[in-house]
Design a protein around this motif. Structure first.
Motif, PDB file in Angstrom:
ATOM      1  N   LYS A 510       0.825  -1.207   0.000  1.00  0.00           N
ATOM      2  CA  LYS A 510       0.000   0.000   0.000  1.00  0.00           C
ATOM      3  C   LYS A 510       0.862   1.260   0.000  1.00  0.00           C
ATOM      4  O   LYS A 510       0.534   2.245  -0.686  1.00  0.00           O
ATOM      5  CB  LYS A 510      -0.915  -0.006   1.227  1.00  0.00           C
ATOM      6  N   TYR A 511       1.950   1.232   0.744  1.00  0.00           N
ATOM      7  CA  TYR A 511       2.830   2.399   0.793  1.00  0.00           C
ATOM      8  C   TYR A 511       3.465   2.669  -0.574  1.00  0.00           C
ATOM      9  O   TYR A 511       3.501   3.805  -1.046  1.00  0.00           O
ATOM     10  CB  TYR A 511       3.919   2.185   1.847  1.00  0.00           C
ATOM     11  N   LEU A 512       3.962   1.627  -1.217  1.00  0.00           N
ATOM     12  CA  LEU A 512       4.590   1.811  -2.524  1.00  0.00           C
ATOM     13  C   LEU A 512       3.588   2.335  -3.549  1.00  0.00           C
ATOM     14  O   LEU A 512       3.939   3.172  -4.394  1.00  0.00           O
ATOM     15  CB  LEU A 512       5.181   0.481  -3.000  1.00  0.00           C
ATOM     16  N   THR A 518       0.480   3.125  -9.089  1.00  0.00           N
ATOM     17  CA  THR A 518       0.204   1.700  -9.238  1.00  0.00           C
ATOM     18  C   THR A 518       1.238   0.989 -10.094  1.00  0.00           C
ATOM     19  O   THR A 518       1.764  -0.070  -9.720  1.00  0.00           O
ATOM     20  CB  THR A 518      -1.194   1.493  -9.835  1.00  0.00           C
ATOM     21  N   ARG A 519       1.574   1.539 -11.249  1.00  0.00           N
ATOM     22  CA  ARG A 519       2.460   0.840 -12.170  1.00  0.00           C
ATOM     23  C   ARG A 519       3.858   0.682 -11.590  1.00  0.00           C
ATOM     24  O   ARG A 519       4.439  -0.409 -11.613  1.00  0.00           O
ATOM     25  CB  ARG A 519       2.515   1.580 -13.499  1.00  0.00           C
ATOM     26  N   ARG A 520       4.398   1.775 -11.083  1.00  0.00           N
ATOM     27  CA  ARG A 520       5.739   1.728 -10.504  1.00  0.00           C
ATOM     28  C   ARG A 520       5.765   0.819  -9.276  1.00  0.00           C
ATOM     29  O   ARG A 520       6.721   0.056  -9.066  1.00  0.00           O
ATOM     30  CB  ARG A 520       6.172   3.137 -10.133  1.00  0.00           C
ATOM     31  N   ALA A 521       4.711   0.866  -8.460  1.00  0.00           N
ATOM     32  CA  ALA A 521       4.640   0.018  -7.265  1.00  0.00           C
ATOM     33  C   ALA A 521       4.629  -1.453  -7.645  1.00  0.00           C
ATOM     34  O   ALA A 521       5.266  -2.281  -6.985  1.00  0.00           O
ATOM     35  CB  ALA A 521       3.402   0.364  -6.444  1.00  0.00           C
ATOM     36  N   MET A 525       7.268  -4.258  -6.422  1.00  0.00           N
ATOM     37  CA  MET A 525       6.831  -5.471  -5.737  1.00  0.00           C
ATOM     38  C   MET A 525       7.247  -6.717  -6.515  1.00  0.00           C
ATOM     39  O   MET A 525       7.571  -7.753  -5.924  1.00  0.00           O
ATOM     40  CB  MET A 525       5.311  -5.458  -5.550  1.00  0.00           C
ATOM     41  N   SER A 526       7.262  -6.621  -7.844  1.00  0.00           N
ATOM     42  CA  SER A 526       7.738  -7.760  -8.643  1.00  0.00           C
ATOM     43  C   SER A 526       9.210  -8.024  -8.381  1.00  0.00           C
ATOM     44  O   SER A 526       9.643  -9.187  -8.296  1.00  0.00           O
ATOM     45  CB  SER A 526       7.499  -7.495 -10.133  1.00  0.00           C
ATOM     46  N   ASP A 527       9.995  -6.956  -8.229  1.00  0.00           N
ATOM     47  CA  ASP A 527      11.407  -7.141  -7.923  1.00  0.00           C
ATOM     48  C   ASP A 527      11.590  -7.700  -6.517  1.00  0.00           C
ATOM     49  O   ASP A 527      12.475  -8.539  -6.282  1.00  0.00           O
ATOM     50  CB  ASP A 527      12.156  -5.813  -8.052  1.00  0.00           C
ATOM     51  N   ILE A 528      10.762  -7.272  -5.571  1.00  0.00           N
ATOM     52  CA  ILE A 528      10.822  -7.841  -4.220  1.00  0.00           C
ATOM     53  C   ILE A 528      10.506  -9.330  -4.274  1.00  0.00           C
ATOM     54  O   ILE A 528      11.157 -10.145  -3.592  1.00  0.00           O
ATOM     55  CB  ILE A 528       9.855  -7.089  -3.285  1.00  0.00           C
TER      56      ILE A 528
END
Length: 966
Positions: A510-512, A518-521, A525-528
């Motif tokens: 939610k923070y990201l 949305t797109r950048r977050a 999250m995909s990299d995490i």
């Protein structure tokens, strides 16, 4: 067609005292003895070898070091040159076992309720008097079975395999066909015969009972259907179940009959471990002992737990409400080892109605009060023995006077609300306002709640105190019971699945999204997720091939994510967010310690304060931090003082019991009216377990079923029983098969010893057999020089250039899944092709400084290979390692983890060394320092150690690593 294998009779017993293992051949016996009983000498004549020298402590050698040249004009010195072709064998694996050291502490015991042995009539015995003799049974009395074969067959078919009736009938026919020419009969005629014999067992026989409950209050003009329904509750007498647990001889050395307080012998500070070390048991004993008739009795707390569980995601009524019980006297190690200390004593009713009436206040009140009334009825048999003692025989053979008390209740937050009759979003332990829970408030208690109910209107109780005044807790029907005090901590649902998974992990996403869009977050999250998937292998580490983005989460999944999530988000989120995760993880791992000290409580308070401070970074996406599961952390230190270490009362203990007591019996049923079949299955399983305990206590289960049958034969029968041995291929021509490993450690029952490491017993036959060949295989041209340096340090222990003797590790091994002695085995891997896919070379801790604590006394290295060689008739088990060096002299400020990197010489060559295998303390888990850049999509977890240059030493890999890598 190759020659058929002949069945070999098990004839070789293990010579270790107390070990009941038998083996088909000498090789199997040797491997077992070397693995589990290394200190037991091998049978036969002594081998010509001298006593091994003590392993040495190693630090990375200087790049220009080489052993001093040998003067051949002088007599031979203790450090001869390496033989040109030493006997050499290579091994891919090593086993490490670790536990806590002998504890330096002392205890003070309660002087009144001290569990004195007595006679069957309650008369106290003199100190040191032997127990009252038990009724003797004949050594061949297998009743209701005819012999050992019948018992073992029943246990195998029903408990271990749980064959269907059809398959069991077929197996009986197969055995009958085999025995027909000998005019013998199979152990059982069919499945009905087997079930009837198990049902005839008197041991462990606590029959199921039931009662029905129906609404009896005021009825409206239009009566909803639930008011006319009857709800069945099934239960077993908890008093009889407590008798069975107390009488179990396998618990005799793992049970405390007297409350005690434990102190550190050095600084005199308090320690908490098992339940009877807490203040609650001591205070209960103080209250009970006001009656002089109770002096000398033993307090037996009845610990309860309940939780709804679903046995299938399919359609139909597949939800059940089991009720469990155990006694607080049994130590935490027995409960965590999933022995039979936890028993199922009931299945509670789950009232249901149509949607029209499901939200009616009357139905909700009835549903909750039905829960309390059912518990009160089930536990009613204990009430009389809560004020006047009863005499019960215990597992050590002695009779004791027993006084029962209702102990803690293991439940998640939703269950705690039902138990305490508290409104949702309020705390069941204190009266803190629900909009600001962390501001605190006085503890709730029975007297204060009853006073408020008598003085205030129901709406005021609900709105200002969170009390449902229409309900009466079941504890009000029993002496010395306060439900608010008895609600225990719940590490699994409050911290692991609650504060960590459902709160912080979700808040990161939610923070990201709030900060980056949305797109950048989603990219971050995909990299995490890729970072989580790229975590290197480690014993017991659950893999997340697609990251943490999947729907069906279990408690084990959340625990596994805790181990690798912190380094994965570092670089993508602010530093305060990383510190908030670190504080929460440290609080969880401190709370999971096997032994909690005053210093541990102070560290928990410090971690809690840091968590409250750093979680403010999430205020952008979190409307309130007044969350009951996070608020529960405030009460942990007080509850530890009351109940001992939290890992003995975690709901994971009851949830694991769901599998054996609910889910498996349901799968074995016909699915039609399954509950009745599940009750019978549980009763039969208890009878089989009780029979095994009884037969084992009488020494009737020594050896194997085959060895006992051989021992019973006459000499003539014995000669006829041994079949001719068919010709076999040369054993040395059979290639060894690879082990199947799932990266899980193994629990090890037995005594507590210091950690040790041994090479795998089976060498790799296809690997290099000489120093030159091994040097070529591992691409280390100067391997011979490294081995010479190793021999020099081994044979010249007084040389001033060498390091000091290897220290003894004394770290605790807390509450990882382990045997009753706290022991756990892990595998350390070093092989060029693991599972025919990739090379695997694990990292390890090397003990280098006996005076320093934690990582200041440890170095990290990566195993290049394991090998052994002989010199002067002595075998040296060794490891070729690549040293890692610490980046700083302290842990990272944000993550709390030490940082290391591979060590290289000035010329760029790897800093390698040969060390004795016993200098390895245990496996280490390294996680790359990913930074802020995205990692490649095609990066595999087995590439991580080679692709990155800096690593965190993961202290969250398991609880033992948390102790030594902090």
């Amino acid at each position: 067609m190759p020659p058929r294998r002949a069945h070999h009779l098990l004839q070789l017993p293990c010579p270790a005292p107390g070990c009941a293992r038998w083996f088909r051949n000498q090789s199997g016996l040797t491997q077992h003895r070397c693995s589990l009983h290394p200190n037991i000498p091998a049978p036969g004549p002594p081998q010509p070898s001298r006593s091994p020298s003590h392993p040495r402590d190693f630090s990375p050698p200087p790049p220009d070091f080489s052993p001093p040249p040998r003067d051949f004009s002088q007599p031979p010195q203790p450090s001869p040159p390496m033989p040109s072709e030493p006997t050499h064998e290579d091994s891919d694996n090593a086993d490490a076992e670790f536990t806590d050291s002998s504890e330096r502490c002392y205890r003070t015991y309660h002087s009144m309720l001290n569990g004195r042995p007595c006679t069957a009539d309650g008369e106290f015995l003199p100190h040191g008097a032997p127990p009252t003799p038990m009724p003797q049974k004949a050594p061949d009395n297998w009743s209701p079975y005819r012999n050992r074969i019948e018992f073992e067959a029943a246990e195998f078919a029903f408990k271990k395999c749980h064959m269907s009736a059809k398959n069991l009938d077929f197996l009986c026919d197969l055995m009958a066909a085999t025995l027909v020419k000998h005019r013998d009969v199979p152990p059982f005629a069919d499945h009905k015969d087997l079930h009837n014999v198990i049902d005839a067992t008197q041991l462990g026989d606590v029959p199921w009972q039931s009662f029905s409950v129906q609404y009896t209050g005021e009825r409206p003009e239009v009566v909803p259907p639930w008011m006319d329904d009857e709800f069945d509750v099934w239960y077993r007498d908890p008093r009889a179940m407590a008798h069975n647990i107390l009488a179990n001889p396998t618990f005799k050395d793992e049970i405390d009959y007297t409350p005690f307080r434990e102190y550190d012998a050095l600084d005199k500070t308090r320690r908490w471990k098992d339940f009877m070390s807490g203040d609650w048991a001591w205070k209960q004993s103080d209250i009970i002992s006001k009656d002089p008739e109770t002096h000398g009795s033993a307090l037996v707390p009845i610990i309860l737990g309940s939780d709804k569980t679903t046995v299938s995601v399919g359609t139909g009524n597949n939800e059940y409400y089991p009720l469990y019980a155990l006694i607080g006297n049994v130590r935490n190690s027995v409960r965590r080892a999933h022995r039979d200390a936890l028993v199922i004593i009931g299945f509670l009713a789950i009232p249901k109605t149509d949607k029209k009436h499901s939200k009616d206040d009357a139905f909700r009140i009835f549903r909750r009060q039905l829960f309390h009334s059912s518990l009160s009825a089930i536990l009613s048999s204990l009430k009389s023995a809560m004020t006047e003692y009863e005499v019960v025989r215990c597992g050590d053979g002695h009779f004791r006077r027993i006084i029962y008390s209702l102990g803690p209740y293991i439940a998640d937050y939703e269950e705690q609300l039902v138990l305490s009759c508290i409104v949702k979003h309020w705390c069941p332990k204190c009266i803190a306002v629900r909009t600001n829970l962390d501001n605190g408030g006085m503890d709730r208690c029975r007297e204060h709640t009853e006073f408020l109910i008598g003085e205030l209107h129901g709406d005021v109780l609900w709105d200002e105190f969170g009390i449902i005044g229409d309900l009466v807790p079941f504890t009000n029907d029993f002496p010395r019971a306060d439900i608010h005090e008895l609600l225990s901590f719940d590490l699994l649902h409050q911290l692991i699945k609650g504060a960590f998974k459902d709160h912080l992990v979700d808040w990161v996403a939610k923070y990201l999204k709030a900060v980056h869009g949305t797109r950048r977050a989603e990219e971050i999250m995909s990299d995490i997720d890729r970072r989580v998937a790229a975590a290197p292998s480690f014993s017991g580490l659950r893999r997340f091939p697609q990251g943490r983005d999947f729907k069906q989460w279990t408690g084990d999944d959340s625990k596994a994510l805790m181990k690798v999530f912190l380094p994965a988000i570092e670089g993508h989120v602010p530093g305060d967010m990383v510190r908030a995760f670190r504080a929460l993880l440290e609080f969880c791992y401190l709370a999971r310690r096997d032994v909690v000290t005053e210093d541990t409580l102070n560290q928990m308070q410090d971690a809690l304060h840091r968590f409250h401070r750093y979680r403010q970074i999430f205020d952008l996406v979190v409307p309130t931090f007044s969350l009951p599961r996070q608020h529960s952390m405030i009460h942990y230190t007080d509850m530890i003082r009351l109940f001992g270490a939290p890992n003995g009362l975690c709901s994971s203990i009851t949830e694991s019991k769901h599998i054996k007591a609910v889910k498996e019996p349901w799968r074995w049923s016909s699915r039609h009216n399954a509950l009745g079949q599940m009750l019978v299955t549980n009763q039969r399983l208890d009878k089989l377990a009780a029979s095994r305990v009884d037969f084992d206590a009488r020494g009737m289960l020594t050896g194997t079923i085959l060895s006992s049958a051989l021992a019973a034969l006459t000499p003539d029968e014995d000669e006829q029983a041994v079949p001719p041995i068919a010709p076999q291929p040369d054993a040395h021509a059979i290639e060894p098969q690879p082990d199947i490993d799932i990266d899980d450690g193994e629990v090890v029952d037995g005594p507590t010893v210091l950690g040790y490491v041994v090479l795998a017993k089976t060498p790799q036959r296809k690997r290099a057999r000489t120093v030159a060949a091994l040097a070529h295989e591992v691409a280390v041209p100067d391997l011979r020089c490294l081995i010479r340096h190793f021999l020099f340090t081994q044979l010249n222990q007084d040389d001033p250039r060498d390091p000091a003797d290897v220290p003894t590790a004394t770290f605790f091994a807390p509450s990882d899944l382990s045997g009753t002695g706290g022991m756990r085995r892990e595998h350390i891997r070093a092989c060029p092709l693991w599972r025919n896919e990739y090379p695997r070379n694990d990292c390890v801790f090397i003990d280098t400084d006996s005076d320093a604590q934690g990582m200041r006394g440890l170095e990290v290295a990566r195993i290049v290979c394991f090998f052994s060689f002989k010199h002067n008739w002595e075998v040296y088990p060794c490891a070729l390692i690549h040293w890692f060096e610490k980046i700083d002299d302290c842990a990272d400020e944000d993550t709390g983890m030490w940082m290391v990197r591979p060590s290289f010489h000035e010329g760029g060559s790897r800093n390698l060394a040969v060390i004795h295998i016993e200098t390895v303390f245990r496996a280490a888990h390294l996680i790359p320092m990913y930074g802020s850049e995205y990692i490649p999509h095609d990066l595999k977890f087995y590439h991580s150690i080679d692709c990155f240059r800096s690593f965190y030493v993961n202290k969250f890999a398991d609880h033992h690593a948390f102790e030594i890598a902090s």
